[in-house]
Design a protein around this motif. Structure first.
Motif, PDB file in Angstrom:
ATOM      1  N   TYR A   1      33.081  45.833  47.624  1.00 54.85           N
ATOM      2  CA  TYR A   1      33.802  45.355  46.438  1.00 54.85           C
ATOM      3  C   TYR A   1      33.189  44.030  45.997  1.00 54.85           C
ATOM      4  O   TYR A   1      33.043  43.119  46.806  1.00 54.85           O
ATOM      5  CB  TYR A   1      35.263  45.186  46.856  1.00 54.85           C
TER       6      TYR A   1
ATOM      7  N   LYS B   1      46.400  38.670  38.683  1.00 51.36           N
ATOM      8  CA  LYS B   1      46.832  38.145  39.985  1.00 51.36           C
ATOM      9  C   LYS B   1      48.118  37.330  39.941  1.00 51.36           C
ATOM     10  O   LYS B   1      48.816  37.240  40.936  1.00 51.36           O
ATOM     11  CB  LYS B   1      45.721  37.263  40.578  1.00 51.36           C
TER      12      LYS B   1
ATOM     13  N   ARG C   1      35.979  46.698  51.361  1.00 45.12           N
ATOM     14  CA  ARG C   1      36.931  47.817  51.245  1.00 45.12           C
ATOM     15  C   ARG C   1      37.331  47.998  49.794  1.00 45.12           C
ATOM     16  O   ARG C   1      37.012  47.158  48.945  1.00 45.12           O
ATOM     17  CB  ARG C   1      38.166  47.444  52.058  1.00 45.12           C
TER      18      ARG C   1
ATOM     19  N   GLY D   1      49.210  39.365  45.394  1.00 39.74           N
ATOM     20  CA  GLY D   1      48.195  40.347  45.777  1.00 39.74           C
ATOM     21  C   GLY D   1      47.684  41.140  44.585  1.00 39.74           C
ATOM     22  O   GLY D   1      46.718  41.892  44.707  1.00 39.74           O
TER      23      GLY D   1
ATOM     24  N   GLU E   1      33.840  36.693  45.308  1.00 42.29           N
ATOM     25  CA  GLU E   1      34.122  37.160  46.674  1.00 42.29           C
ATOM     26  C   GLU E   1      33.608  38.571  46.855  1.00 42.29           C
ATOM     27  O   GLU E   1      33.472  39.329  45.896  1.00 42.29           O
ATOM     28  CB  GLU E   1      35.630  37.134  46.965  1.00 42.29           C
TER      29      GLU E   1
ATOM     30  N   ASP F   1      41.957  42.798  37.351  1.00 42.42           N
ATOM     31  CA  ASP F   1      43.196  42.550  38.092  1.00 42.42           C
ATOM     32  C   ASP F   1      44.046  41.534  37.306  1.00 42.42           C
ATOM     33  O   ASP F   1      43.520  40.823  36.445  1.00 42.42           O
ATOM     34  CB  ASP F   1      42.817  41.987  39.468  1.00 42.42           C
TER      35      ASP F   1
ATOM     36  N   GLY G   1      39.646  47.678  46.665  1.00 41.30           N
ATOM     37  CA  GLY G   1      40.588  46.635  46.253  1.00 41.30           C
ATOM     38  C   GLY G   1      41.966  47.218  46.001  1.00 41.30           C
ATOM     39  O   GLY G   1      42.120  48.400  45.711  1.00 41.30           O
ATOM     40  N   ASP G   2      42.955  46.355  46.122  1.00 38.65           N
ATOM     41  CA  ASP G   2      44.324  46.762  45.869  1.00 38.65           C
ATOM     42  C   ASP G   2      44.907  45.748  44.916  1.00 38.65           C
ATOM     43  O   ASP G   2      44.967  44.564  45.289  1.00 38.65           O
ATOM     44  CB  ASP G   2      45.087  46.786  47.205  1.00 38.65           C
ATOM     45  N   PRO G   3      45.284  46.071  43.693  1.00 41.96           N
ATOM     46  CA  PRO G   3      45.502  47.392  43.111  1.00 41.96           C
ATOM     47  C   PRO G   3      44.377  47.939  42.216  1.00 41.96           C
ATOM     48  O   PRO G   3      44.668  48.769  41.349  1.00 41.96           O
ATOM     49  CB  PRO G   3      46.768  47.172  42.280  1.00 41.96           C
ATOM     50  N   GLU G   4      43.129  47.546  42.432  1.00 43.45           N
ATOM     51  CA  GLU G   4      42.049  48.135  41.618  1.00 43.45           C
ATOM     52  C   GLU G   4      41.910  49.646  41.875  1.00 43.45           C
ATOM     53  O   GLU G   4      41.684  50.431  40.949  1.00 43.45           O
ATOM     54  CB  GLU G   4      40.718  47.461  41.928  1.00 43.45           C
TER      55      GLU G   4
ATOM     56  N   ASN H   1      34.618  42.019  49.111  1.00 42.22           N
ATOM     57  CA  ASN H   1      35.553  42.658  50.024  1.00 42.22           C
ATOM     58  C   ASN H   1      34.842  43.839  50.658  1.00 42.22           C
ATOM     59  O   ASN H   1      33.980  44.466  50.028  1.00 42.22           O
ATOM     60  CB  ASN H   1      36.816  43.136  49.301  1.00 42.22           C
TER      61      ASN H   1
HETATM   62  N1  GLY Z   1      42.686  42.949  44.331  1.00 40.57           N
HETATM   63  C1  GLY Z   1      41.877  42.179  45.181  1.00 40.57           C
HETATM   64  C2  GLY Z   1      41.852  42.593  46.593  1.00 40.57           C
HETATM   65  O1  GLY Z   1      42.077  43.735  46.929  1.00 40.57           O
HETATM   66  O2  GLY Z   1      41.596  41.753  47.440  1.00 40.57           O
END
Ligand code: GLY
Ligand code: AMP
Length: 423
Positions: A269, A214, A287, A226, A283, A212, A289-292, A285
């Motif tokens: 994630y 950031k 779900r 984000g 961390e 990413d 990832g955005d924008p992964e 997640n």
């Molecule tokens: N790119 C990190 C996230 O979706 O939190």
């Protein structure tokens, strides 16, 4: 089949474009979707956080399979409600989504099961947090316990900044109830890697790794956002690192969640830092990832619906998940001023195919697509190597116009450097 995708950003658009390749699907609905998603799915205007309403709608409209993508509805129990109505889902229950919903839960989980992560202490009392800071080495990392739109992490360079960060979360409540409890943790260094995985609680299959970007400005300067762009695969994620992560982090996390009675089914994630002492979890997640997602899914060879159904039915081991041996680059086109103040309502025009152009913040108005958010588009290109993917993505960006467009010009530069190349 009738599919429902819950969510309204670029990640959901990437999921929908990927699902559309499946021959089994007749109709895809998106709650709430956006003006760009409307190009690929039937959008239904509804608040994704109103999970009861979402589940009722899915039942009334005879949805065969649902994908819940964002953190909020997952943590609020959208999957529990959909499952109660007999609708199979891709995504964790709220009991498992807590792995992202509470940083205190995830840190304690890692400590209990010996999963490598930064040293930390948790606090529910501000004075205790402030006096603990006096003993800490700087920089130090302060995290709000709950969901905070990806903004609940402050890296403080000195004691004053650290104290102000704690006060802003615990006293001024800048992140609302999310900051009532905080985690104070050791500052780690090293390259960051994102690894998304499919898991049904029995099997865990990592997807292709990604990186990413950031910060808002070139050369990783400016405010945290984000995400301003991604590349896949991540050059730092070598086979030996992957093996170590699988053994010390991924499988132990899946098993830990099982032991806690919180079996995780969906996309787990892993935000990792490759520190001098080995890979550590920054961390989790619950779900995609955005924008992964916008670089990972365009590289997926296997039918996404087939994988998602296998996860829901706990037979992921039967599916061969394959990725293309290619690279992908996603450049986020944002509104000038993001992540702070920006104007919206500008028309977006395309002189390029909209395949792999994922719309995050736009709305339809009389047939025109207008900007409607900070991050507007994720423009992805796939090629045989990263250098070509980057070139192709920026060429595509040149063919998309809207007033006040802003994007970083160096997405992928850090990754190319790791390969020993220049843009
Ligand atoms: N790119 C990190 C996230 O979706 O939190
Ligand atoms: P998060 O919202 O948890 O992804 O954190 C945002 C960013 O803060 C991460 O991508 C890291 O760059 C950074 N960060 C979080 N925790 C740490 C840590 N313990 N040490 C150094 N950087 C961190």
């Amino acid at each position: 089949m009738k599919i429902l995708v819950v969510g309204n950003g670029g990640r959901e658009h990437a999921i929908i474009q990927s699902l559309k390749k499946s021959k089994k699907i007749k109709e895809i609905y998106a709650i709430a979707g956006n003006g760009g998603i409307a190009n690929d799915a039937i959008t239904v205007d509804m608040d994704v956080k109103d999970v009861q309403k979402v589940a009722d709608w899915a039942e009334q409209n005879k949805i065969d399979f649902a994908v819940v993508a964002p953190d909020d509805p997952l943590v609020l129990g959208a999957v529990n409600l959909l499952n109660e109505k007999g609708i199979p889902c891709f995504g964790p229950t709220k009991e498992a989504a807590i792995i992202e919903g509470s940083k205190i839960f995830s840190k304690n989980l890692m400590k209990k099961y010996g999963i490598p992560t930064a040293e930390y202490e948790t606090f529910s009392n501000m004075d205790d947090a402030l006096s603990y800071l006096e003993k800490c080495d700087m920089p130090i990392v302060i995290k709000a316990d709950g969901l905070a739109l990806g903004k609940g992490v402050i890296i403080a360079e000195n004691l004053d900044d650290a104290k102000n960060a704690v006060k802003s979360m615990m006293e001024d409540k800048v992140f609302g109830a999310s900051g009532s409890n905080v985690v104070i943790e050791e500052f780690l260094t090293g390259p960051e890697v994102s690894v998304l995985s499919f898991t049904d609680g029995k099997t865990l299959v990592p997807m292709i790794s990604s990186m990413d970007h950031k910060r808002a400005l070139d050369d990783d300067k400016g405010l945290n956002t984000g995400g301003m762009g991604t590349v896949a695969p991540n050059p730092y994620y070598t086979n030996s690192v992957a093996k170590e992560c699988m053994e010390k982090i991924f499988i132990p996390t899946m098993e830990a969640m099982n032991k806690e009675g919180r079996t995780f089914k969906g996309c787990l994630y892993f935000g990792l830092m490759l520190t001098p002492k080995g890979p550590k979890v920054i961390e989790y997640n619950c779900r995609f990832g955005d924008p992964e997602t916008q670089v990972v899914l365009p590289l997926l060879k296997t039918d996404l619906l087939e994988i998602m159904q296998a996860v829901a039915e706990e037979r992921l081991a039967e599916v061969k998940v394959e990725f293309k041996k290619k690279s992908a680059c996603c450049v986020i086109m944002a509104s000038k001023g993001y992540p702070e103040k920006y104007d919206k309502g500008f028309e977006i025009t395309f002189k390029t195919s909209r395949k792999n152009v994922f719309v995050a913040g736009a709305k339809l108005d009389g047939g025109k697509l207008l900007t409607n958010g900070g991050r507007v588009l994720g423009v992805t290109a796939v090629a045989y190597d990263l250098k070509k993917a980057i070139k192709k993505a920026y060429k595509k960006v040149d063919k998309i116009k809207f007033a006040n467009a802003y994007y970083r010009t160096d997405i992928g530069k850090r990754a190319l450097k790791a390969y020993g190349e220049k843009i």
